[in-house]
Scaffold this active site. Structure first.
Site, mmCIF file in Angstrom:
data_model
loop_
_atom_site.group_PDB
_atom_site.id
_atom_site.type_symbol
_atom_site.label_atom_id
_atom_site.label_comp_id
_atom_site.label_asym_id
_atom_site.label_seq_id
_atom_site.Cartn_x
_atom_site.Cartn_y
_atom_site.Cartn_z
ATOM 1 N N GLN A 63 -32.935 -31.158 -20.228
ATOM 2 C CA GLN A 63 -33.131 -32.724 -20.167
ATOM 3 C C GLN A 63 -33.888 -32.929 -21.381
ATOM 4 O O GLN A 63 -35.107 -32.672 -21.447
ATOM 5 C CB GLN A 63 -33.473 -33.352 -18.929
ATOM 6 C CG GLN A 63 -33.358 -34.527 -19.169
ATOM 7 C CD GLN A 63 -31.874 -35.185 -19.084
ATOM 8 O OE1 GLN A 63 -31.058 -34.758 -18.188
ATOM 9 N NE2 GLN A 63 -31.795 -36.337 -19.900
ATOM 10 N N ASP B 181 -24.460 -28.920 -23.552
ATOM 11 C CA ASP B 181 -24.674 -30.278 -23.938
ATOM 12 C C ASP B 181 -23.980 -30.272 -25.950
ATOM 13 O O ASP B 181 -23.845 -31.019 -26.262
ATOM 14 C CB ASP B 181 -26.016 -30.384 -24.115
ATOM 15 C CG ASP B 181 -26.468 -31.453 -23.481
ATOM 16 O OD1 ASP B 181 -25.723 -32.245 -22.826
ATOM 17 O OD2 ASP B 181 -27.888 -31.590 -23.227
ATOM 18 N N LYS C 279 -26.736 -35.687 -12.716
ATOM 19 C CA LYS C 279 -26.280 -34.570 -13.169
ATOM 20 C C LYS C 279 -25.891 -33.693 -11.867
ATOM 21 O O LYS C 279 -24.921 -32.976 -11.649
ATOM 22 C CB LYS C 279 -27.052 -33.713 -14.130
ATOM 23 C CG LYS C 279 -26.530 -34.347 -15.424
ATOM 24 C CD LYS C 279 -27.483 -33.967 -16.502
ATOM 25 C CE LYS C 279 -27.467 -34.978 -17.751
ATOM 26 N NZ LYS C 279 -28.423 -35.073 -18.715
#
Ligand code: NAP
Length: 290
Positions: A98, A121, A54
């Site tokens: 995460q 997300d 990322k």
């Protein structure tokens, strides 16, 4: 017999990232920097790899990425406070925590604590709700990456029978909603479905997200079907493979995604697209206030 066209995720992701880079530059011209905060709790090796990707992707498109690493023993209260401060920080556009989190932390609580406008997300129930109502919001990365394939390769969805195998919150459910929103006829199969193959064989478009190496073969797929393989599994030889037996299915399909180089790179590129989308949203909001 078909010779399937490969849905090339690596090439398409490059194109998407070039678009993101342009949008980031345009915002910068206006004085708005695009910033993503990536939070990693603990030292799980796979999570560290994903987080590093990322940061690498962000760097490539000139998104500033903040690397926040917390020890395994971080408490819920400490993580809650961090999320609150990132929510309040006007310079931060995207917050990515995460997953999975260490067992003592409540993932659902953290997901719901992130400001929906920073929820790159798109796991927050607010963004899921917008999708369910067919309204514009932050789209979840893997499903949005898959939809971009259809758009880019001119694969018509209207009235097509799409069979989605898997019903997880990150892939199966949201892709089923997106397809429904795009006028496809959608069947969702899962582990309790009886005779999954009877469904997959009928699919104009088959999307598999079950996480089982080479699970579907030629006998499970209709001649000329579009086949999208979300699975990321390791076979007995330790090789990265999908849910679809590529060599067996490729001659029968009209389009097929490879693993690696299919859905994976598109998921990564979409995260960058979501971050710049959030950045635009924040720029507009800040300007409306001024
Ligand atoms: P998950 O949460 O484990 O969900 C798997 C789903 O598949 C569940 O709904 C399960 O049914 C269903 N399933 C399992 N075995 C089945 C079978 N034999 N027949 C029919 N359905 C079955 O997994 P996920 O997070 O969605 O991920 C799925 C796969 O995609 C994994 O390999 C993951 O690594 C990969 N993935 C890839 C990307 C990418 O960017 N390429 C992104 C996300 C995930 P139940 O609901 O009944 O348990």
């Amino acid at each position: 017999m078909y010779m399937a066209t490969k849905l090339d995720g690596s090439a398409l992701a490059k194109k998407v990232k070039a678009e993101v880079k342009e949008q980031v530059a345009a915002l910068k011209e206006l004085g708005k920097e695009t910033q993503l905060a990536v939070v990693l709790v603990g030292e799980e090796p796979a999570s560290q790899i994903y987080v590093n990707f990322k940061h690498k992707d962000a760097k490539e498109v000139n998104i500033v990425s903040k690397n926040i690493r917390l020890p395994e023993e971080t408490s819920q209260e400490e993580l809650d406070r961090l999320i609150d401060s990132l929510n309040e920080d006007e310079e931060i556009d995207g917050i990515l925590v995460q997953l999975p989190l260490p067992k003592h932390l409540d993932e659902e609580k953290i997901t719901q604590r992130i400001d929906p406008s920073k929820d790159v997300d798109a796991f927050h129930p607010y963004n899921v709700g917008l999708l369910a109502r067919n309204l514009v919001g932050m789209p979840p990365c893997t499903p949005a990456g898959i939809m971009r394939f259809f758009e880019e390769y001119d694969i018509d969805l209207r009235g097509k029978h799409v069979v989605v195998v898997g019903r997880s919150n990150i892939v199966g459910r949201p892709i089923a909603l997106m397809l429904l929103n795009a006028d496809a006829t959608v069947t969702v199969c899962h582990s309790k479905t009886k005779n999954v193959s009877a469904f997959t064989k009928e699919a104009d478009i088959l999307i598999s997200a079950i996480g089982k190496a080479n699970f579907f073969g030629a006998e499970d797929v209709k001649e000329g079907a579009v086949v999208v393989d979300v699975g990321m599994n390791t076979d007995e030889a330790g090789k990265l493979v999908g849910d679809i037996d590529y060599a067996a299915v490729e001659p029968k399909a009209s389009f097929i995604t490879p693993v690696p180089g299919g859905v994976g790179p598109m998921t990564r590129a979409q995260l960058m697209l979501n971050t710049v989308y959030a950045s635009k949203l924040h720029y507009e909001r800040q300007n409306a206030k001024a």
